[in-house]
Design an enzyme around this catalytic site. Structure first.
Site, PDB file in Angstrom:
ATOM      1  N   GLU A 183       0.858  -1.188   0.000  1.00 17.64           N
ATOM      2  CA  GLU A 183       0.000   0.000   0.000  1.00 17.64           C
ATOM      3  C   GLU A 183       0.891   1.234   0.000  1.00 17.64           C
ATOM      4  O   GLU A 183       1.831   1.290   0.780  1.00 17.64           O
ATOM      5  CB  GLU A 183      -0.918   0.031   1.232  1.00 17.64           C
ATOM      6  N   GLY A 199       3.349   2.316  11.056  1.00 23.33           N
ATOM      7  CA  GLY A 199       3.052   1.501  12.242  1.00 23.33           C
ATOM      8  C   GLY A 199       2.828   0.042  11.905  1.00 23.33           C
ATOM      9  O   GLY A 199       3.439  -0.850  12.495  1.00 23.33           O
ATOM     10  N   ALA A 200       1.966  -0.210  10.924  1.00 15.82           N
ATOM     11  CA  ALA A 200       1.625  -1.587  10.588  1.00 15.82           C
ATOM     12  C   ALA A 200       0.825  -1.597   9.299  1.00 15.82           C
ATOM     13  O   ALA A 200       0.451  -0.538   8.791  1.00 15.82           O
ATOM     14  CB  ALA A 200       0.797  -2.210  11.704  1.00 15.82           C
ATOM     15  N   ASN A 203      -2.399  -6.285   5.453  1.00 18.75           N
ATOM     16  CA  ASN A 203      -2.461  -7.293   4.392  1.00 18.75           C
ATOM     17  C   ASN A 203      -3.353  -8.473   4.792  1.00 18.75           C
ATOM     18  O   ASN A 203      -3.292  -8.935   5.916  1.00 18.75           O
ATOM     19  CB  ASN A 203      -1.064  -7.854   4.115  1.00 18.75           C
ATOM     20  N   HIS A 250      -6.675  -2.056  15.243  1.00 18.21           N
ATOM     21  CA  HIS A 250      -6.897  -1.289  14.014  1.00 18.21           C
ATOM     22  C   HIS A 250      -6.646  -2.178  12.780  1.00 18.21           C
ATOM     23  O   HIS A 250      -7.483  -2.268  11.882  1.00 18.21           O
ATOM     24  CB  HIS A 250      -5.976  -0.068  14.008  1.00 18.21           C
ATOM     25  N   GLU A 251      -5.500  -2.823  12.756  1.00 19.80           N
ATOM     26  CA  GLU A 251      -5.173  -3.636  11.570  1.00 19.80           C
ATOM     27  C   GLU A 251      -6.139  -4.808  11.450  1.00 19.80           C
ATOM     28  O   GLU A 251      -6.567  -5.163  10.359  1.00 19.80           O
ATOM     29  CB  GLU A 251      -3.727  -4.143  11.607  1.00 19.80           C
TER      30      GLU A 251
HETATM   31  N1  B3K Z   1      -3.028   1.017   5.707  1.00 20.38           N
HETATM   32  C1  B3K Z   1      -1.734   1.186   6.312  1.00 20.38           C
HETATM   33  C2  B3K Z   1      -1.051   2.451   5.921  1.00 20.38           C
HETATM   34  C3  B3K Z   1      -0.395   2.401   4.591  1.00 20.38           C
HETATM   35  C4  B3K Z   1       0.453   3.613   4.356  1.00 20.38           C
HETATM   36  C5  B3K Z   1       1.032   3.646   2.991  1.00 20.38           C
HETATM   37  N2  B3K Z   1       1.926   4.773   2.826  1.00 20.38           N
HETATM   38  C6  B3K Z   1      -1.799   1.076   7.795  1.00 20.38           C
HETATM   39  C7  B3K Z   1      -3.080   1.439   8.423  1.00 20.38           C
HETATM   40  O1  B3K Z   1      -3.576   2.528   8.329  1.00 20.38           O
HETATM   41  O2  B3K Z   1      -3.677   0.583   9.012  1.00 20.38           O
HETATM   42 ZN    ZN Z   2      -5.556   1.837   8.819  1.00 20.77          ZN
END
Ligand code: B3K
Ligand code: ZN
Length: 878
Positions: free
Chosen positions: A123, A263-264, A267, A299-300
């Site tokens: 991402e 942070g994380a 995927n 969050h993830e």
């Molecule tokens: N979705 C990712 C962030 C991606 C950043 C790309 N530059 C983490 C998050 O927001 O959960």
């Molecule tokens: Zn996020």
């Protein structure tokens, strides 16, 4: 200077993809210098246009269509695309063989190698650095990934989905094949491989399916994953209960890596984490670290539904997954810990990062309408303000109707790439609310200001509240339409109790807190049967991301900070009171006049600390002074950083003098006995104890350094140790040097703890800090190649050390600009973030403004600059 001006991408130019990809088959043979990727895509034409695939930093070795190798006359390749001139009309298979070099990848996007671990970050647009693809979120496909590597050196091979085959190959190699049955965009692809250890647990979902949970770490770190695993299970359970969302694969994996841009990353089935947000033991992680681990894991994990099952149609819709998922993680933390304290810290964060963004040169709507580099738009506006927009809907409809709206959103759009409109329509239909006007929040940038004034009519026993809204122009948006602003209101009587509220036209009094809807530029509300003059408590719980000006008198603030039943507004009243005092002290320093005197804050502290029953975590929040950055923001122009620092230190010392006995007694009382537990209750006691320490450190007649040094020596956990070290790092003297040395000796092998050591030194207010920071850039504990190190030392200095970054001669600016340029060659994303430190240049006086502009121009004019830094530097100057 860039030879070619990068062209912005615009929301209004969106067109659906010309091809669908039904299946992706990847065969990846890992090698540090030449990883070979053989991709087979089952493609189908959907619309007009050529087949133009995205690809960057790839060596193309072969292209085939339906098995037939294409000659060089049938396609063209440049640094960004592979274009195939003619493709069959019906379905066809496109095969490419490419190679990339993970070891050379310092940008940490695409496939990279760090500490001998292969890792991906796709991402937003990293997949195109792994293979040629239609790298856009509305192209969703089923992925099958076969990874091949040396069995001894790279024993663990991971990708998304479920493992379906594995085995040995010739020449000491082995393979594992993964299949992810859920269609997903390429940005959710992940591959991790290396000599990793793991810990395992199980979770039984609400429908009774057993899911294997695994956390992978570098060998030797297995004992530092317990908290993360517990947090994951709590998050999985909470999402079932709060949103009815169940996990969908047989296995859920998390990998912790030390080199990671953020942070994380969520995927599918294989979350990749910055190890800072996984690894924790009491002696190495602070309470804040534990809280962040819990929140980020949640969050993830929550992204599995809000982000993965329903993804974004295009990157302009980023808030659709990020704002909503932040809202969900905030609610989770509110349920796991103290809800009022969580709200306070979220609003603090919003005001510290999002408000300045919204009021500065980089302001953009929650759904931006154009970008040069999408990675620059993972901002506080998209995340934090985006979450506030979801919260406002939640406030307006209440939890039950909100849940109905969310259920409908999941039902309608599962498996799709959706838009903000899709979300708002589902919420509007499911929760039965008209969101037509509310939608402006997504397209208008800037923080609206709400002006409120009240009048009590004793004869008629009415209280009339007037509110109006304005929103200042922001880049590209000179005029704003009125917002739909929900404002929760209470009226507090002289006895400190909430009155029951009865609006004009209502038959009887009702609830004590009411949500009023300010939808026009002005509105008036009249409350009846108000038996005495009330003190209004407005915007309770911070129901909208606005700046409220209620013209409250000092004595009303003192009253509210003691009595408001709404914890958020108690905290708010205290902050406003302290801010008012500090601003007058800053002013007095500048004009040589006398500052307003106020002992109300100290008296409140004394009362709170001596009260019979207290919530320590809340008290810790309410007695802490507003930060130097907050004060600079409030002042807004010709900011004098020295005056702000001086005034804040002066007030801290005078409060400490006024309340030192109570502070000391609370400091002793709050000591937590027994072994360390990261739970909120104990963490709250430590938080309060450590705020007391920071006051006591400057109390006259107390040897602050000695107290902090004793705590530093005796601490059996990182929270207390860091709090003491922070105090010591700001007091010149032998204790300082001894403590920093001892800390270094003890923790030099632990890279995460070393980040704390760097950050504490970078944020010290002592003279000579910039030289110290420069010296530390040469220290073995630092490297420009690791984003955590850059953030710990350089970003902390630039964004948290207002006093020294804004050094009057410009040495701080020059240093940071040098580092931006050095870093841009290695890692443009992190360099662009750092450039953001200059965004507030208009707040300062002419001398500093000139110096900052000079550095920004130097950055913007540098040959070979990345798109990332170019966009931030040029927009900041505009
Ligand atoms: N979705 C990712 C962030 C991606 C950043 C790309 N530059 C983490 C998050 O927001 O959960
Ligand atoms: Zn996020």
């Amino acid at each position: 200077m860039r030879t070619e001006e990068p062209r912005p991408i615009r929301l209004k130019d969106y067109t659906p993809p010309a091809f669908a990809i039904d299946e992706v088959n990847l065969d990846i043979e890992l090698d540090p210098k030449a990883t070979k990727v053989h991709s087979r895509l089952s493609m189908r034409r959907m619309g007009d246009g050529p087949l133009r695939l995205d690809g960057e930093k790839l060596k193309l070795l072969e292209v085939r269509i339906d098995g037939e190798k294409l000659g060089a006359n049938r396609y063209s390749v440049d640094g960004e695309h592979l274009t195939i001139f003619e493709v069959p009309e019906g379905d066809f298979t496109l095969e490419t063989v490419t190679s990339c070099a993970p070891v050379e990848n310092t940008a940490l996007t695409g496939l990279y190698l760090s500490s001998d671990i292969y890792c991906t970050q796709c991402e937003a647009e990293g997949f195109r650095r792994i293979t040629y693809y239609l790298d856009r979120p509305d192209v969703m496909s089923v992925f099958r990934t076969r990874i091949v590597a040396d069995e001894k050196k790279v024993p663990v091979l991971l990708s998304n989905g479920n493992p379906v085959a594995s085995g040995k190959l010739k020449g000491g190699k082995h393979f594992v094949e993964w299949h992810d049955p859920f269609r997903k965009p390429a940005y959710l692809f992940a591959l991790v491989a290396g000599d990793l250890a793991h810990v395992e647990d199980k979770f039984t979902t609400m429908s009774g399916r057993e899911v294997t949970l695994r956390i992978f770490v570098e060998k030797g770190n297995e004992d530092r994953c317990d908290y993360a695993m517990g947090a994951l299970k709590r998050a999985m359970k909470w999402d079932e209960e709060a949103f009815g969302r169940e996990y969908d694969l047989d296995i859920f994996m998390i990998v912790a890596v030390s080199a990671f841009n953020m942070g994380a990353m969520e995927n599918k089935g294989l979350n990749v984490f910055n190890d800072k947000y996984i690894l924790a033991l009491p002696d190495t992680a602070t309470d804040a670290d534990y809280a962040a681990i819990e929140a980020i894991i949640a969050h993830e994990y929550f992204h599995n539904w809000t982000g993965n099952r329903i993804t974004c149609r295009d990157w302009f819709q980023l808030c659709l997954k990020e704002g909503l998922t932040v809202f969900r993680d905030q609610e989770f933390t509110g349920d796991m810990r103290s809800r009022p304290v969580k709200r306070i810290s979220d609003v603090r964060l919003l005001r510290a990062h999002q408000f300045p963004e919204d009021g500065g040169p980089l302001a953009h709507p929650v759904r931006p309408d154009s970008y040069i580099e999408i990675n620059n738009f993972y901002t506080a506006t998209v995340y934090e303000k985006g979450a506030e927009l979801c919260r406002m809907i939640h406030t307006m409809v209440g939890p039950k109707r909100f849940r109905k709206g969310m259920d409908l959103y999941f039902e309608r759009h599962d498996g799709e790439a959706a838009t903000v409109e899709n979300f708002l329509d589902a919420l509007s239909d499911g929760a039965k609310i008209d969101l037509t006007q509310f939608k402006r929040w997504y397209s208008q940038s800037g923080t609206p200001e709400v002006l409120a004034s009240g009048r009590y009519d004793a004869a008629r026993k009415t209280y009339t509240l007037k509110m109006s809204q304005v929103c200042a122009p922001t880049p590209g948006q000179p005029m704003k339409e009125p917002y739909h602003i929900p404002v929760a209101v209470g009226l507090v009587g002289a006895n400190g109790r909430d009155m029951k509220l009865q609006l004009d036209g209502e038959e009887k009094p009702g609830a004590t807190t009411r949500v009023l809807h300010l939808t026009e530029r002005e509105g008036t509300w009249r409350f009846r049967n108000v038996t005495e003059k009330p003190v209004p408590s407005l915007l309770r719980g911070f129901t909208a991301p606005v700046k409220l000006n209620a013209h409250l008198k000092e004595r009303d603030l003192v009253f509210l900070m003691r009595h408001d039943s709404d914890s958020f507004n108690r905290w708010e009243a205290a902050q406003r009171y302290a801010t008012g005092l500090l601003l007058s002290m800053v002013e007095a320093r500048a004009s040589g006049g006398t500052a307003r005197k106020g002992t109300g804050f100290g008296e409140m502290i004394r009362d709170l600390l001596t009260a019979k029953k207290i919530d320590p975590d809340f008290v810790a929040q309410i007695i802490a002074l507003p930060s130097e950055q907050t004060l600079a923001q409030m002042i807004g122009r010709d900011v004098d950083v020295d005056a702000i620092h001086g005034a804040r230190e002066e007030l801290r010392a005078s409060i400490a003098a006024q309340t030192k006995d109570e502070l000391l007694s609370a400091y002793e009382r709050m000591k937590v006995d027994g072994p360390y537990r990261p739970e909120a209750e104990d963490a709250g006691r430590r938080a309060l104890r450590n705020v007391c320490l920071s006051y006591l450190a400057v109390a006259p007649g107390k040897d602050g350094a000695a107290l902090a040094a004793a705590q530093f020596r005796e601490a059996d956990n990182m929270t207390d140790s860091i709090a003491a070290l922070t105090v010591l790092a700001n007091i010149e003297g032998p204790e300082r040097i001894a403590a920093l040395d001892a800390f270094y000796k003890r923790w030099q092998k632990n890279h995460l703890v070393m980040d704390k050591w760097l950050a504490i030194q970078a944020t010290s207010a002592l003279p000579g800090t910039l030289d110290e920071v420069k010296r530390l850039t040469q220290h073995p504990a630092f490297t420009m190649k690791n984003p955590n190190k850059v953030r710990a030392l350089i970003t902390s200095f630039a964004s948290m050390n207002q006093l020294h970054f804004h050094d009057a001669k410009g040495a701080g600016y020059a240093f940071v600009a040098d580092k931006v340029l050095e870093l841009d060659k290695l890692n443009p994303q992190v360099a662009a973030r750092l450039t953001g430190a200059f965004r507030s240049w208009r707040q300062f006086g002419p001398k500093r403004r000139k110096l900052m502009v000079k550095e920004l121009k130097r950055i913007a004019g540098t040959e070979g600059l990345s798109r990332d830094v170019y966009e931030i530097a040029t927009k900041t100057l505009a």
